[in-house]
Design an enzyme around this catalytic site. Sequence first.
Site: not given
Ligand code: THU
Length: 128
Positions: A42-44, A53, A55, A86, A89
């Site tokens: 994941n890259i925020e 996300c 995925e 989520c 995804c």
């Molecule tokens: N996140 C994912 O990478 N995959 C998911 O299916 C659910 C959420 C990440 C997004 C965010 O960076 C962190 O988890 C919290 O939501």
Amino acid sequence: MDDKKLFRIASEARKKAYSPYSKFNVGAAVLTSSGKVYAGCNIENATYGATCCAERVAIFKAVSEGETNIKKIAIEGDNDGLTFPCGICRQVMAEFAPDMRVVLGKKNGEIEIFSLNQDLLPHTFELD
Ligand code: THU
């Protein structure tokens, strides 16, 4: 490649998560029909909404290399139990393989297998 190996690659990818806001680290790895593996984390973003996300990062890496035939995905998150993908995804996964095999695992290495269309996203949105 077997499920456990793909899950270990997802687990390694989780270490690269860029998650300064949530501090929730996720790793994913996809296996394509050519046998190649693409991993993602994941890259925020400070805007929050621009976060991607793990995925989707892994899937988009594969697709941007011309690999649209995705066989399975493995995911490891920061939960004590399994981390389920989520909704966004799930829909992206369905775009490339409605029956994608989804390998979810815990940090102790135990994995469980799900089917995208049977377990996680029945009645996928489709354009006619
Ligand atoms: N996140 C994912 O990478 N995959 C998911 O299916 C659910 C959420 C990440 C997004 C965010 O960076 C962190 O988890 C919290 O939501």
